[in-house]
Structures are given as C-alpha cells and as structure tokens.
Design an enzyme around this catalytic site. Structure first.
Site, PDB file in Angstrom:
ATOM      1  N   HIS A   1     -33.214 -13.150 -17.789  1.00 57.55           N
ATOM      2  CA  HIS A   1     -32.053 -12.841 -16.959  1.00 57.55           C
ATOM      3  C   HIS A   1     -32.527 -12.822 -15.507  1.00 57.55           C
ATOM      4  O   HIS A   1     -33.583 -12.276 -15.209  1.00 57.55           O
ATOM      5  CB  HIS A   1     -31.449 -11.488 -17.337  1.00 57.55           C
ATOM      6  CG  HIS A   1     -30.299 -11.105 -16.455  1.00 57.55           C
ATOM      7  ND1 HIS A   1     -29.103 -11.804 -16.458  1.00 57.55           N
ATOM      8  CD2 HIS A   1     -30.164 -10.144 -15.509  1.00 57.55           C
ATOM      9  CE1 HIS A   1     -28.290 -11.266 -15.566  1.00 57.55           C
ATOM     10  NE2 HIS A   1     -28.899 -10.253 -14.977  1.00 57.55           N
TER      11      HIS A   1
ATOM     12  N   CYS B   1     -26.127 -16.782 -15.463  1.00 57.60           N
ATOM     13  CA  CYS B   1     -26.758 -15.934 -14.434  1.00 57.60           C
ATOM     14  C   CYS B   1     -27.701 -16.708 -13.526  1.00 57.60           C
ATOM     15  O   CYS B   1     -27.682 -16.537 -12.307  1.00 57.60           O
ATOM     16  CB  CYS B   1     -27.482 -14.747 -15.076  1.00 57.60           C
ATOM     17  SG  CYS B   1     -28.921 -15.188 -16.092  1.00 57.60           S
TER      18      CYS B   1
END
Length: 302
Positions: free
Chosen positions: A61, A175
C-alpha cells in the site's frame, strides 16, 4: 481511465467493515514561503503464502507524507477503497436484482500525522523531494479535482502479455496510481525528485483483445441479453464481497482457477462490461520499478 462529472451518492446497501478515512481532515492552506518535505510511504497490505504456486506476494500500500518547516506538522495523504478491496473487485449478487451490484468507489484521504513506526518497521519512509507552500497549495487544488472526477477503484491491470512493451488493454486505478499521479503533478509544478529506486505492486491479467459487451442496461435490462447476463452472474457467483483480506485471497484463487480452466474473465470497467479471452500466464502479481517523475518546469529546492 475515464473521468466523471461528479461522485455519485453511495448506496446505503454498501457497508464498509472499517470506516473510510476516520480521522480525515481538509488539506490546509500552507504559507507560500513554507518549505515542505515530501516523503514516500509504503508498507505491505498483507503477505500471503500459498504453497509454492506464488510464494510471497508483495502486495503493498502506498501513501505520501508531508512535513511543514514553518509549523513542524506532519501529514499523510493516501487513496483507497471506500468499502474495502473485495467490494471494488467483486460485485454482490442480490436477490431480486438481475444485474450484479457494485459497491465500488475509491477516494483520497488526508490527515494530520505520519505513523512513522508503521511505515518504517514494515516498509519505506523516505524523503523524495522538497516543495514550496505555493506548490503544495496548487497540488491540493489538483487533488480536489482528481478526487471528484476519478471515482472508481480498479484492481486489475489487463495486458496482452508479460512482455514489457506489451499492449495494455486496461490500466488499474488504485492507491499506487494516485501516488504516481501526485508525484507527476508535483514534478510538473517544479519539484525535483531524488534519484532513488521506487517499486510498486500490480495485479495483472493477461488477455487477447477484449470484447465489448455493453453496460448494465443493455445486458441486464428488459431488452437485454439473457444468455450473456446469466454467464456474467455465473462467473461472479463464487466470489463474495469480503469481510477479510484472507477471504479476498481465497476468492482470488478461485478466480484464477476459473480463468485458467475456462480461459475467460468478465471485467467491469468504467461502468461497462468486457469479455477477456484469457491466455497464459493468466495472472501475475508483480512488484516492479516505476521511476520517480521528471518535471516540465524550472526547479525549486533540492
């Protein structure tokens, strides 16, 4: 990835397991003469062992951190799913509704503070550039535009083959893509990035040329194609939107099984359905270098 005029209201049926952006705040207006450090933040979402088939998946992430020299305050900015990853990847098959029902939106989240321990212990927290307060304020305006018009999360990248120069049929929108767009915007505003290696995760499907099938109305509506509608529902039936990351991966492997055995995948992208004639190696999770951008303006700072 198509831009939309506005973000639709979320349906009350769509419930997130974790509140989206619980401590989020508005992006502050910085003093133009402020000097702001920009940090690259990355940590594993989850590391998953699946026999010897795929070994360790580097599912990361990404986020970006800022530190104001004038106030000493830190901030984190990231982009992620409103209703968790499973909802963005798989639809709900609801009783009494023909069409699969999607709880799929992604958005930016901005909040004060950087959780140093989290990023440092498991991943990366590294200074990538320094910008002025004026550049930060310009970026904030762009974030607002980007957030209002780029609304759907897209898990998959779809390309013709594993070859680096291969045709990309569909680009993911998740993301890391937001972080890359942010870096590019900063570079265009004049930020000069350090020469450091930066890697990102992609989940790639491999397919021959996609076949356009239609939208929800043309497939599932009163004049729709009953056979095609049944095939799409059947394809999605094993996959439930998920409560946990573990369940998401269990279903991900069910999808791989289906795709490998039947060479088929139904993709929902920008509110339209496509058929993907899948081909070997079908799916790959890669962690590869994407260089920091070079801007188009005179430089500022480091």
């Amino acid at each position: 990835h198509r831009r939309f005029d506005y973000r639709p209201k979320t349906d009350p049926y769509c419930q997130a397991r974790y509140t989206f952006c619980p401590t989020g705040s508005a992006i502050p207006l910085m003093k133009e003469e402020d000097v702001i450090e920009v940090y690259r933040l990355q940590a594993p979402v989850w590391e998953f062992k699946y026999g010897d088939l795929l070994g360790h998946l580097k599912i990361m992430h990404d986020a970006v951190g800022f530190k104001s020299s004038l106030t000493g305050k830190n901030y984190t900015m990231e982009w992620y799913e409103l209703f968790q990853l499973g909802n963005c990847t798989f639809p709900h098959l609801r009783p009494g509704m023909d069409a699969p029902f999607w709880c799929n939106q992604g958005a930016a989240c901005f909040y004060e503070g950087i959780d140093d321990a989290h990023w440092k212990a498991n991943g990366t927290l590294v200074l990538v550039t320094t910008i002025s307060g004026a550049m930060f304020n310009d970026m904030a305006q762009w974030v607002k535009y980007d957030n209002e018009t780029g609304i759907y999360y897209e898990t998959w990248t779809v390309q013709a083959s594993p070859d680096k120069k291969s045709t990309v049929w569909f680009d993911a929108y998740e993301c890391s893509k937001f972080i890359l767009r942010t870096y590019q915007k900063l570079a265009d505003l004049g930020a000069v990035f350090k020469k450091i290696q930066t890697n990102y995760t992609s989940i790639i499907l491999f397919s021959g040329e996609p076949i356009y099938l239609g939208n929800e109305t043309s497939i599932f509506g009163p004049q729709g194609n009953k056979t095609l509608a049944a095939a799409i529902r059947d394809f999605y039936s094993p996959f439930k939107p998920h409560k946990s990351v573990r369940e998401f991966f269990v279903d991900l492997f069910k999808i791989i099984d289906h795709v490998v055995l039947n060479h088929q995948f139904y993709l929902f992208y920008n509110l339209e359905y496509w058929f993907l004639p899948m081909k070997s190696p079908y799916l790959k999770i890669i962690y590869e270098e994407v260089p920091l951008p070079v801007g188009s303006k005179a430089s500022f700072g480091v």
